[in-house]
Design a protein around this motif. Sequence first.
Motif, PDB file in Angstrom:
ATOM      1  N   THR A  56       0.872  -1.177   0.000  1.00  0.00           N
ATOM      2  CA  THR A  56       0.000   0.000   0.000  1.00  0.00           C
ATOM      3  C   THR A  56       0.904   1.219   0.000  1.00  0.00           C
ATOM      4  N   ARG A  57       0.638   2.140  -0.913  1.00  0.00           N
ATOM      5  CA  ARG A  57       1.480   3.318  -1.090  1.00  0.00           C
ATOM      6  C   ARG A  57       0.742   4.584  -0.648  1.00  0.00           C
ATOM      7  N   PRO A  58       1.510   5.630  -0.338  1.00  0.00           N
ATOM      8  CA  PRO A  58       0.868   6.923  -0.058  1.00  0.00           C
ATOM      9  C   PRO A  58      -0.013   7.316  -1.247  1.00  0.00           C
ATOM     10  N   GLY A  59      -1.194   7.806  -0.943  1.00  0.00           N
ATOM     11  CA  GLY A  59      -2.128   8.211  -1.985  1.00  0.00           C
ATOM     12  C   GLY A  59      -3.063   7.113  -2.441  1.00  0.00           C
ATOM     13  N   ASP A  60      -2.769   5.870  -2.074  1.00  0.00           N
ATOM     14  CA  ASP A  60      -3.693   4.793  -2.439  1.00  0.00           C
ATOM     15  C   ASP A  60      -5.042   5.034  -1.780  1.00  0.00           C
ATOM     16  N   LYS A  61      -6.071   4.829  -2.556  1.00  0.00           N
ATOM     17  CA  LYS A  61      -7.447   4.918  -2.075  1.00  0.00           C
ATOM     18  C   LYS A  61      -7.951   3.487  -1.937  1.00  0.00           C
ATOM     19  N   ILE A  62      -8.026   3.034  -0.696  1.00  0.00           N
ATOM     20  CA  ILE A  62      -8.390   1.649  -0.416  1.00  0.00           C
ATOM     21  C   ILE A  62      -9.907   1.516  -0.324  1.00  0.00           C
ATOM     22  N   ARG A  63     -10.411   0.447  -0.922  1.00  0.00           N
ATOM     23  CA  ARG A  63     -11.803   0.060  -0.713  1.00  0.00           C
ATOM     24  C   ARG A  63     -11.820  -1.444  -0.470  1.00  0.00           C
ATOM     25  N   VAL A  64     -12.843  -1.889   0.208  1.00  0.00           N
ATOM     26  CA  VAL A  64     -12.933  -3.291   0.608  1.00  0.00           C
ATOM     27  C   VAL A  64     -14.121  -3.943  -0.086  1.00  0.00           C
ATOM     28  N   GLU A  65     -13.885  -5.138  -0.592  1.00  0.00           N
ATOM     29  CA  GLU A  65     -14.929  -5.975  -1.179  1.00  0.00           C
ATOM     30  C   GLU A  65     -14.980  -7.264  -0.367  1.00  0.00           C
ATOM     31  N   VAL A  66     -16.171  -7.602   0.117  1.00  0.00           N
ATOM     32  CA  VAL A  66     -16.369  -8.777   0.967  1.00  0.00           C
ATOM     33  C   VAL A  66     -17.394  -9.680   0.300  1.00  0.00           C
ATOM     34  N   GLU A  67     -17.109 -10.987   0.254  1.00  0.00           N
ATOM     35  CA  GLU A  67     -18.078 -11.950  -0.263  1.00  0.00           C
ATOM     36  C   GLU A  67     -18.178 -13.133   0.684  1.00  0.00           C
ATOM     37  N   ILE A  68     -19.392 -13.492   1.035  1.00  0.00           N
ATOM     38  CA  ILE A  68     -19.621 -14.631   1.924  1.00  0.00           C
ATOM     39  C   ILE A  68     -19.409 -15.919   1.135  1.00  0.00           C
ATOM     40  N   SER A  69     -18.553 -16.816   1.678  1.00  0.00           N
ATOM     41  CA  SER A  69     -18.228 -18.054   0.977  1.00  0.00           C
ATOM     42  C   SER A  69     -18.807 -19.291   1.660  1.00  0.00           C
ATOM     43  N   ALA A  70     -19.173 -19.196   2.941  1.00  0.00           N
ATOM     44  CA  ALA A  70     -19.762 -20.351   3.636  1.00  0.00           C
ATOM     45  C   ALA A  70     -20.502 -19.872   4.877  1.00  0.00           C
ATOM     46  N   ILE A  71     -21.541 -20.610   5.209  1.00  0.00           N
ATOM     47  CA  ILE A  71     -22.293 -20.369   6.441  1.00  0.00           C
ATOM     48  C   ILE A  71     -22.514 -21.730   7.094  1.00  0.00           C
ATOM     49  N   THR A  72     -22.035 -21.858   8.323  1.00  0.00           N
ATOM     50  CA  THR A  72     -22.132 -23.123   9.033  1.00  0.00           C
ATOM     51  C   THR A  72     -22.857 -22.909  10.355  1.00  0.00           C
ATOM     52  N   PRO A  73     -24.120 -23.332  10.443  1.00  0.00           N
ATOM     53  CA  PRO A  73     -24.839 -23.190  11.715  1.00  0.00           C
ATOM     54  C   PRO A  73     -24.161 -24.025  12.803  1.00  0.00           C
ATOM     55  N   SER A  74     -24.165 -23.526  14.017  1.00  0.00           N
ATOM     56  CA  SER A  74     -23.599 -24.263  15.143  1.00  0.00           C
ATOM     57  C   SER A  74     -24.489 -25.455  15.461  1.00  0.00           C
ATOM     58  N   LYS A  75     -23.861 -26.595  15.739  1.00  0.00           N
ATOM     59  CA  LYS A  75     -24.620 -27.793  16.124  1.00  0.00           C
ATOM     60  C   LYS A  75     -25.013 -27.753  17.589  1.00  0.00           C
ATOM     61  N   SER A  76     -24.182 -27.094  18.405  1.00  0.00           N
ATOM     62  CA  SER A  76     -24.442 -27.091  19.847  1.00  0.00           C
ATOM     63  C   SER A  76     -25.171 -25.842  20.330  1.00  0.00           C
ATOM     64  N   LYS A  77     -25.043 -24.741  19.591  1.00  0.00           N
ATOM     65  CA  LYS A  77     -25.691 -23.485  19.974  1.00  0.00           C
ATOM     66  C   LYS A  77     -26.505 -22.998  18.787  1.00  0.00           C
ATOM     67  N   THR A  78     -27.792 -23.285  18.807  1.00  0.00           N
ATOM     68  CA  THR A  78     -28.640 -23.039  17.634  1.00  0.00           C
ATOM     69  C   THR A  78     -28.927 -21.568  17.370  1.00  0.00           C
ATOM     70  N   ASP A  79     -28.471 -20.695  18.267  1.00  0.00           N
ATOM     71  CA  ASP A  79     -28.717 -19.262  18.089  1.00  0.00           C
ATOM     72  C   ASP A  79     -27.567 -18.540  17.402  1.00  0.00           C
ATOM     73  N   ARG A  80     -26.669 -19.299  16.746  1.00  0.00           N
ATOM     74  CA  ARG A  80     -25.514 -18.683  16.082  1.00  0.00           C
ATOM     75  C   ARG A  80     -24.910 -19.624  15.054  1.00  0.00           C
ATOM     76  N   GLY A  81     -23.974 -19.097  14.289  1.00  0.00           N
ATOM     77  CA  GLY A  81     -23.247 -19.893  13.317  1.00  0.00           C
ATOM     78  C   GLY A  81     -21.935 -19.231  12.985  1.00  0.00           C
ATOM     79  N   ILE A  82     -21.167 -19.918  12.154  1.00  0.00           N
ATOM     80  CA  ILE A  82     -19.888 -19.380  11.685  1.00  0.00           C
ATOM     81  C   ILE A  82     -20.060 -18.973  10.223  1.00  0.00           C
ATOM     82  N   VAL A  83     -19.753 -17.718   9.937  1.00  0.00           N
ATOM     83  CA  VAL A  83     -19.807 -17.189   8.574  1.00  0.00           C
ATOM     84  C   VAL A  83     -18.374 -16.989   8.096  1.00  0.00           C
TER      85      VAL A  83
END
Length: 149
Positions: free
Chosen positions: A91-118
């Motif tokens: 990364t250089r001075p003057g670089d204009k950074i932007r972020v791109e995020v894409e969800i690749s997997a969703i795994t519901p918790s087997k032991s705690k049904t109120d959450r998961g791992i994304v």
Amino acid sequence: MLYLEDLKVGDHFSSREYEMTVEEIKQFANAYDPQEFHTDEVKAQQHPIFQGLAASGWHTAAVTMRLWTECFPVAYGLIGSESSLRWPRPTRPGDKIRVEVEISAITPSKSKTDRGIVTYVTQALNQHNDVLYMSTTKIVVFSKDFKPN
């Protein structure tokens, strides 16, 4: 705020731009990564790889974190459980950074049904679409049924 039920594989999130300045690069480096190619423009020019001032990779990661929190508003925050990352280009001075995020997997918790791992893949790009930072990250995401204590 986004909950587990709101997300699906392939969802994409984009951030605003953030400009890296010489002053900020040096300030961060002096505090957290005081190497000459981050702190001294003249000595950085002589570096065999960087050949000029470059932001610390951890600075780029910190800016990426800031942009994540703005564009990926998960209920109760981005609670990391695992991450792997790369810095393909400096990364250089003057670089204009932007972020791109894409969800690749969703795994519901087997032991705690109120959450998961994304799992999601992040790229931090500059104004030329050069990839400066890449990561694959796993976070805990709560469902709408979650009841905090």
